[in-house]
Design a protein around this motif. Structure first.
Motif, short mmCIF file in Angstrom:
data_model
loop_
_atom_site.label_atom_id
_atom_site.label_comp_id
_atom_site.label_asym_id
_atom_site.label_seq_id
_atom_site.Cartn_x
_atom_site.Cartn_y
_atom_site.Cartn_z
N GLU A 1 0.85 -1.19 0.00
CA GLU A 1 0.00 0.00 0.00
C GLU A 1 0.89 1.25 0.00
O GLU A 1 2.09 1.18 0.27
N THR A 2 0.29 2.38 -0.30
CA THR A 2 1.03 3.63 -0.30
C THR A 2 1.55 3.93 1.10
O THR A 2 0.76 3.99 2.05
N PRO A 3 2.87 4.10 1.28
CA PRO A 3 3.38 4.41 2.62
C PRO A 3 2.96 5.80 3.07
O PRO A 3 2.84 6.72 2.25
N LEU A 4 2.70 5.92 4.35
CA LEU A 4 2.34 7.21 4.93
C LEU A 4 3.47 7.65 5.85
O LEU A 4 3.71 7.04 6.89
N SER A 5 4.18 8.69 5.44
CA SER A 5 5.35 9.14 6.19
C SER A 5 4.93 10.10 7.30
O SER A 5 3.89 10.74 7.23
N LEU A 6 5.76 10.17 8.32
CA LEU A 6 5.46 10.98 9.48
C LEU A 6 6.41 12.16 9.57
O LEU A 6 7.64 11.99 9.52
N ASP A 7 5.85 13.36 9.66
CA ASP A 7 6.62 14.58 9.89
C ASP A 7 6.35 15.07 11.30
O ASP A 7 5.19 15.11 11.75
N ILE A 8 7.41 15.47 12.00
CA ILE A 8 7.28 15.89 13.40
C ILE A 8 8.05 17.19 13.62
O ILE A 8 9.19 17.32 13.15
N ALA A 9 7.45 18.10 14.35
CA ALA A 9 8.12 19.33 14.78
C ALA A 9 8.08 19.41 16.29
O ALA A 9 7.06 19.05 16.91
N LEU A 10 9.18 19.87 16.90
CA LEU A 10 9.29 20.02 18.34
C LEU A 10 9.68 21.44 18.68
O LEU A 10 10.63 21.99 18.11
N HIS A 11 8.96 22.03 19.62
CA HIS A 11 9.22 23.41 20.04
C HIS A 11 8.92 23.52 21.52
O HIS A 11 8.23 22.67 22.10
#
Length: 392
Positions: free
Chosen positions: A299-309
């Motif tokens: 299946e189409t991979p779903l990538s994870l983006d993360i920001a930390l502040h």
């Protein structure tokens, strides 16, 4: 010593859990001369994972509490005395466990093992149209005496059970309220609401490490995929949310395919510790999201983006008079969301602000200075030194 009726009322007013109610009730019944081998209470609930809680007291093992999940195909209930009573529209039954008719009930095997000789079963219905999930309560008692419960003992129990059911209902409604608040608004926010922080605009300013995570490509995939995508989305959201809870943070909001979480800085947890917890949660979330993609190979991979502040936020009630949200707002929230939006253009799965990077327990490297939408001054952004390009 107060009589049993007064004790039940006291528990109904101030008691905290059904298990203690059942244990105390059976102990006091025995003190009155009613020899019991086993007592049982079943209460349905309204819970995302649990459909019914069972409480079993036995003389040999004491109290045991089990939550039965929605997914569990419980054939035992189909062969239970209470299912029989519901199917035959009876609210009270009394069996000898050695009666030939009793062989149809698997539960009586447990009663016999505990030395019980009979099975007194009662059903009480909670007529509440506003909460149909709390249908009622099932209660049973088994005597340790060879001849079973005597008529006067059955009469005594029947006189007490309406009080016991009301007390159990009050505890269940309270537990349900707490559980629903924890589930839908979060553990910390739920406790604040229950403690009386319910007025619109009321809250407090806190300093916290913030984690903003979002699935890359989900919106496009959702336009073409069917409802089966919802089950997969749940697994990806678990990959994001579970590490937050494990590190002592709190998910404040699910936003479609994204998560906003906070790790408050307190007297017990310093800024360095809060930021480190957020970083560990981000690392684990990336690993678990990648594992979720591997489970959906093909299946189409779903990538994870993360920001930390890290920064100051207002934490409290926001919204319309009749519909409030207990959440965080403020410049720091806006900034972390703008940072996450740069993950795609910077080809990077994790972005840290200087406030987090400066206390990071793992090596970081600079991504240079960048302008965030709606923020005048440029910000220097960072990522983990081990991250060279986007990670699934």
């Amino acid at each position: 010593m107060a009589n049993l009726e007064d004790w039940i009322i006291e528990q109904g007013l101030r008691g905290s859990d059904v298990g203690s109610l059942l244990s105390g009730f059976t102990e006091r019944l025995e003190a009155e001369g009613v020899p019991l081998a086993r007592a049982y209470v079943a209460l349905p609930t309204v819970n995302p994972t649990i459909r019914v809680y069972t409480h079993v007291w036995t003389r040999s093992a004491g109290l045991m509490v089990e939550g039965v999940s929605h997914e569990r195909n419980d054939l035992a209930f189909d062969r239970s005395p209470f299912n029989y009573m519901m199917q035959t529209e009876q609210t009270s039954c009394h069996w000898r466990v050695d009666d030939p008719e009793a062989r149809q009930f698997d539960a009586f095997e447990d009663v016999r093992r505990e030395g019980g000789t009979d099975y007194l079963a009662r059903l009480f219905s909670f007529e509440n149209a506003g909460a149909p999930g709390l249908r009622g309560i099932g209660i049973s008692f088994s005597s340790a005496r060879p001849e079973g419960l005597r008529p006067e003992e059955v009469a005594r129990i029947d006189a007490l059970l309406p009080l016991l059911s009301l007390a159990a209902y009050r505890m269940t409604v309270f537990d349900l309220t707490v559980a629903m608040l924890d589930t839908y608004v979060g553990l910390s926010a739920g406790r604040r609401v229950l403690s009386g922080e319910i007025r619109r605009g009321f809250g407090t300013t806190i300093t916290a490490a913030l984690l903003f995570a979002d699935l890359r490509g989900f919106t496009t995939l959702a336009d073409t995929a069917g409802m089966d995508l919802i089950a997969r989305l749940d697994r990806h959201l678990e990959a994001m949310a579970d590490p937050v809870a494990e590190e002592g943070g709190e998910v404040l909001k699910f936003m479609g395919d994204g998560v906003l979480a906070a790790f408050p800085i307190t007297e017990e947890r310093s800024r360095e510790q809060a930021c480190a917890a957020a970083i560990r949660a981000a690392q684990v979330a990336l690993e678990r999201n990648a594992e979720t993609n591997r489970r959906h190979a093909g299946e189409t991979p779903l990538s994870l983006d993360i920001a930390l502040h890290c920064g100051d936020v207002f934490y409290g009630n926001i919204g319309a008079a009749g519909r409030l949200d207990f959440t965080v707002i403020g410049p720091a929230v806006n900034e972390v969301s703008r940072m996450e939006a740069l993950c795609n253009s910077l080809d990077c799965s994790v972005i840290l602000s200087e406030s987090v990077a400066s206390v990071s327990p793992v090596p970081v490297r600079s991504l240079g200075r960048h302008r965030l939408r709606g923020i005048a001054a440029e910000r220097e952004l960072f990522t983990f030194a081990s991250v060279s390009v986007w990670t699934a």
